[in-house]
Design an enzyme around this catalytic site. Structure first.
Site, short mmCIF file in Angstrom:
data_model
loop_
_atom_site.label_atom_id
_atom_site.label_comp_id
_atom_site.label_asym_id
_atom_site.label_seq_id
_atom_site.Cartn_x
_atom_site.Cartn_y
_atom_site.Cartn_z
N GLU A 128 0.83 -1.21 0.00
CA GLU A 128 0.00 0.00 0.00
C GLU A 128 0.86 1.26 0.00
OE1 GLU A 128 -2.59 -1.18 -1.14
OE2 GLU A 128 -4.06 -0.33 0.23
N THR A 181 -5.61 9.25 -5.60
CA THR A 181 -5.72 9.20 -4.14
C THR A 181 -5.01 10.41 -3.53
OG1 THR A 181 -5.71 6.81 -4.29
CG2 THR A 181 -5.33 7.72 -2.12
P1 ADP Z 1 -6.90 1.54 -5.46
O1 ADP Z 1 -7.49 2.45 -4.42
O2 ADP Z 1 -7.95 1.05 -6.40
O3 ADP Z 1 -6.04 0.48 -4.91
P2 ADP Z 1 -4.66 3.18 -5.81
O4 ADP Z 1 -4.64 4.45 -6.59
O5 ADP Z 1 -4.54 3.23 -4.33
O6 ADP Z 1 -5.98 2.43 -6.29
O7 ADP Z 1 -3.51 2.18 -6.28
C1 ADP Z 1 -3.24 1.96 -7.59
C2 ADP Z 1 -1.75 2.26 -7.84
O8 ADP Z 1 -0.96 1.14 -7.46
C3 ADP Z 1 -1.51 2.51 -9.31
O9 ADP Z 1 -0.55 3.54 -9.42
C4 ADP Z 1 -0.91 1.19 -9.78
O10 ADP Z 1 -0.05 1.34 -10.88
C5 ADP Z 1 -0.16 0.71 -8.56
N1 ADP Z 1 -0.01 -0.76 -8.53
C6 ADP Z 1 1.15 -1.44 -8.49
N2 ADP Z 1 0.92 -2.77 -8.47
C7 ADP Z 1 -0.41 -2.94 -8.49
C8 ADP Z 1 -1.25 -4.09 -8.47
N3 ADP Z 1 -0.76 -5.32 -8.44
N4 ADP Z 1 -2.58 -3.88 -8.48
C9 ADP Z 1 -3.08 -2.64 -8.52
N5 ADP Z 1 -2.35 -1.51 -8.54
C10 ADP Z 1 -1.00 -1.66 -8.52
#
Ligand code: ADP
Length: 307
Positions: A128, A181
């Site tokens: 995260e 975010t």
């Molecule tokens: P969510 O709230 O849907 O998780 P976020 O914006 O917090 O979305 O997280 C997405 C970010 O994490 C993007 O920048 C994405 O490229 C990165 N990321 C890296 N690996 C992954 C993964 N396995 N799954 C989803 N997002 C990923």
């Protein structure tokens, strides 16, 4: 066991009055992931289906979370990961958390469960941190524990699993717009009036009590956010109409899912959750906003083994 296939649930963080501390897991929305043991002590992401995400271990949350676990384990081998990504990143239903939580849960199974759920949450939080710069637990905790979870404290990390009433369903609509975010955090105020604080912790206490007692009316009365929703909802198209129409269709309450743009509503029973979905669909169709919609029971198990 050399290989495991898991379901990695989508999650709703905040749940109105529980900003940064409350979350819940969904049952029918999530990714799938295959994790297998390898001889070399490295983590390799070999395949990602569904979304364009980095394969590099240190750029993918599943790799980063997995490395945190690998470092703490006495295991001399490594892991290979394949992700079938069904949750769109940036949708507000814990796309990154599903991968972080799924990876560490699967690895723990393959190693014979050396780690507790709390430790798995700590590893997943490193994923995260990569996704949003903050090692928050409000999505990864429900993904690992299932049901509703409360992050009572970060230092030390203290996760409380909250019971889920049997008939609780979530409807989530995802308008296809992007909200970062980091942007939705920047607009928040960093100070709080005592008056708003009192309303908020009254509702959070009410929601937790309602969940423990399966008191759906109390859950509904408590699903109010006086702090974040009034500010963040401005970024989401027709937020007020979606919510008003969902309530008219019988929802107990609702709000912004995570940092948005998804909007969630909780309902008693699947039939009402479906009517809520129809009302949300109609609202966005009228104003021409493209969307995805999900109806799901609350998932009390969290990440689970598929094969
Ligand atoms: P969510 O709230 O849907 O998780 P976020 O914006 O917090 O979305 O997280 C997405 C970010 O994490 C993007 O920048 C994405 O490229 C990165 N990321 C890296 N690996 C992954 C993964 N396995 N799954 C989803 N997002 C990923």
């Amino acid at each position: 066991m050399e290989e495991i296939k898991v379901f990695c649930p989508a999650t709703i963080a905040n749940v109105s009055c529980g900003f940064d501390v409350l979350g819940l897991a969904l049952d029918s929305v999530g990714d799938e992931m295959v994790v297998r043991k390898t001889e070399e002590k490295v983590i390799r992401i070999t395949k990602i289906k569904g979304q364009d995400l980095p394969l590099e271990t240190n750029k993918n949350v599943s790799g980063v979370a997995g490395l945190a676990l690998l470092e703490k384990s006495g295991y001399n081998g490594g892991f290979e990961i394949e992700i079938d990504k069904r949750i769109k990143p940036g949708s507000g239903i814990g796309s990154s958390a599903a991968s972080s939580a799924g990876a560490v849960w699967a690895m723990n199974e393959l190693l014979g469960r050396p780690f507790s759920k709390l430790e798995l949450v700590q590893f997943a939080m490193q994923g995260e941190k990569l996704a949003s710069d903050v090692a928050h637990a409000d999505n990864v905790a429900p993904a690992i524990y299932g049901g509703f979870t409360l992050v009572r404290s970060y230092e030390p990390l203290d996760i409380v699993a909250i019971p889920t009433p049997d008939e609780l369903f979530a409807t989530v609509i995802h308008p296809q717009i992007e909200i970062k975010t980091s942007d939705s955090r920047k607009i928040l105020k960093t100070t709080l009036s005592l008056e708003k604080g009192i309303k908020q912790w009254g509702n959070l206490g009410g929601l937790i009590a309602g969940l423990f007692q399966s008191d759906y009316d109390l859950i509904g009365r408590s699903l109010q956010d006086h702090i974040v929703e009034p500010i963040r909802s401005i970024l989401i198209p027709a937020f007020d109409d979606i919510k008003t129409n969902a309530m008219a269709a019988g929802a107990l309450g609702g709000g912004i899912s995570g940092s948005g743009p998804s909007i969630f509503a909780l309902s008693k029973g699947e039939k009402i959750a479906q009517n809520v979905a129809k009302s949300m669909e109609a609202t966005y169709k009228t104003i021409g906003v493209p969307f995805d919609i999900h109806i799901s029971k609350v998932n009390v198990q969290g990440v689970k083994k598929l094969a």
